[in-house]
Scaffold this motif. Structure first.
Motif, mmCIF file in Angstrom:
data_model
loop_
_atom_site.group_PDB
_atom_site.id
_atom_site.type_symbol
_atom_site.label_atom_id
_atom_site.label_comp_id
_atom_site.label_asym_id
_atom_site.label_seq_id
_atom_site.Cartn_x
_atom_site.Cartn_y
_atom_site.Cartn_z
ATOM 1 N N VAL A 44 0.494 -1.234 0.030
ATOM 2 C CA VAL A 44 -0.210 -0.250 0.125
ATOM 3 C C VAL A 44 0.479 1.245 -0.226
ATOM 4 O O VAL A 44 1.829 1.120 0.359
ATOM 5 C CB VAL A 44 -1.171 -0.161 1.288
ATOM 6 C CG1 VAL A 44 -2.039 -0.987 1.336
ATOM 7 C CG2 VAL A 44 0.167 -0.029 2.672
ATOM 8 N N SER A 45 0.277 1.974 -0.105
ATOM 9 C CA SER A 45 1.171 3.289 -0.404
ATOM 10 C C SER A 45 1.531 4.124 1.775
ATOM 11 O O SER A 45 -0.077 3.995 2.151
ATOM 12 C CB SER A 45 -0.089 3.961 -1.463
ATOM 13 O OG SER A 45 -0.900 5.375 -1.049
ATOM 14 N N LYS A 46 2.275 4.815 1.637
ATOM 15 C CA LYS A 46 2.316 5.608 2.578
ATOM 16 C C LYS A 46 0.871 6.035 3.591
ATOM 17 O O LYS A 46 0.314 6.428 4.522
ATOM 18 C CB LYS A 46 3.345 6.753 3.019
ATOM 19 C CG LYS A 46 4.667 6.019 2.957
ATOM 20 C CD LYS A 46 6.372 6.081 2.948
ATOM 21 C CE LYS A 46 5.660 7.640 3.109
ATOM 22 N NZ LYS A 46 7.205 8.419 3.767
ATOM 23 N N ALA A 47 0.579 6.752 2.308
ATOM 24 C CA ALA A 47 -0.262 7.975 2.832
ATOM 25 C C ALA A 47 -1.977 7.004 3.033
ATOM 26 O O ALA A 47 -3.107 6.964 3.756
ATOM 27 C CB ALA A 47 -1.380 8.605 1.094
ATOM 28 N N THR A 48 -2.252 5.996 2.711
ATOM 29 C CA THR A 48 -2.947 4.782 3.194
ATOM 30 C C THR A 48 -2.435 4.357 4.648
ATOM 31 O O THR A 48 -3.751 4.414 4.897
ATOM 32 C CB THR A 48 -3.337 3.857 2.465
ATOM 33 O OG1 THR A 48 -3.545 3.817 0.614
ATOM 34 C CG2 THR A 48 -4.040 2.308 2.537
ATOM 35 N N ILE A 49 -1.697 4.173 5.062
ATOM 36 C CA ILE A 49 -1.621 4.322 6.732
ATOM 37 C C ILE A 49 -1.514 5.212 7.036
ATOM 38 O O ILE A 49 -1.958 5.212 8.108
ATOM 39 C CB ILE A 49 0.093 3.275 6.382
ATOM 40 C CG1 ILE A 49 0.466 2.524 6.056
ATOM 41 C CG2 ILE A 49 0.468 3.498 7.979
ATOM 42 C CD1 ILE A 49 2.013 2.206 5.486
ATOM 43 N N TYR A 50 -1.293 6.092 6.437
ATOM 44 C CA TYR A 50 -1.740 7.147 7.478
ATOM 45 C C TYR A 50 -2.877 8.084 7.266
ATOM 46 O O TYR A 50 -3.407 8.939 8.205
ATOM 47 C CB TYR A 50 -1.138 8.856 7.022
ATOM 48 C CG TYR A 50 0.105 8.637 7.281
ATOM 49 C CD1 TYR A 50 0.934 8.371 8.530
ATOM 50 C CD2 TYR A 50 1.532 8.823 6.519
ATOM 51 C CE1 TYR A 50 2.149 8.656 8.755
ATOM 52 C CE2 TYR A 50 3.142 8.506 6.503
ATOM 53 C CZ TYR A 50 3.471 8.275 8.472
ATOM 54 O OH TYR A 50 4.655 8.222 8.955
#
Length: 191
Positions: A44-50
């Protein structure tokens, strides 16, 4: 057209992230994990985690809790002493596994990361303390324990020595120690 069954896609992605963070924690330890590594492993992207977590500590603690929550159920045998023995002994057994060893790593990291310390206190230790409190309250209601028992001091009396051995002395944490600890906690040290 047949409706697809299963978890919604966002829940599946969230679980992938939690599992990735937990796997990395067990494999490498807390300090070696980055949000980038979690994102890469979960695909996933870091943005998804955040989108779901404010920082690395929050996602790692959630991943840890998700993976270990069923391992320490609350006992209810009808005996306060037996219930506390089971709860404490299960925790001590857990501490001697790689999964349980992570607790010491998280506590250590929390000494210089106040945000992590706050997260693990609220997410991990406070709920487990609440289980102990429920066991003691049941004991009071059954007449096994004094009505004016100081619950907080009693919990500290029971749990403090475990963390003292875990973090300070390195002495054995085993069933023999737990039996003595519970016996002294509930029956005292006087003759």
């Amino acid at each position: 057209m047949e409706k697809k069954l299963g978890r919604p896609r966002c829940e599946e992605t969230r679980m992938d992230i939690l599992n990735a963070s937990y796997d990395l924690l067990i494999e490498n330890g807390f300090a070696a994990i980055t949000v980038e590594k979690i994102a890469e492993k979960a695909k996933v992207s870091k943005a998804t985690i955040y989108k779901w977590w404010p920082n690395k500590a929050a996602v790692i603690i959630d991943g840890y809790l998700n993976a270990t929550s069923v391992e320490l159920p609350m006992p209810d045998t009808g005996s306060t002493i037996e219930d506390m023995f089971i709860q404490v002994n299960n925790f001590v057994k857990f501490l001697t596994t790689r999964k349980g060893n992570v607790i010491a790593e998280i506590i250590a990291e929390g000494q210089h990361d106040s945000q992590l310390a706050d997260i693990y206190r609220k997410a991990y230790f406070t709920p487990r303390r609440e289980i102990s409190k429920q066991i003691l309250v049941r004991g009071i209601s059954r007449g096994e324990l004094a009505k004016d028992l100081d619950l907080d001091v009693t919990m500290d009396l029971i749990w403090g020595p475990i963390f003292y051995r875990l973090l300070i002395t390195g002495e054995a944490l085993d069933e023999t120690f737990v039996k003595k600890l519970i016996n002294y906690s509930f029956h005292g040290i006087t003759q």
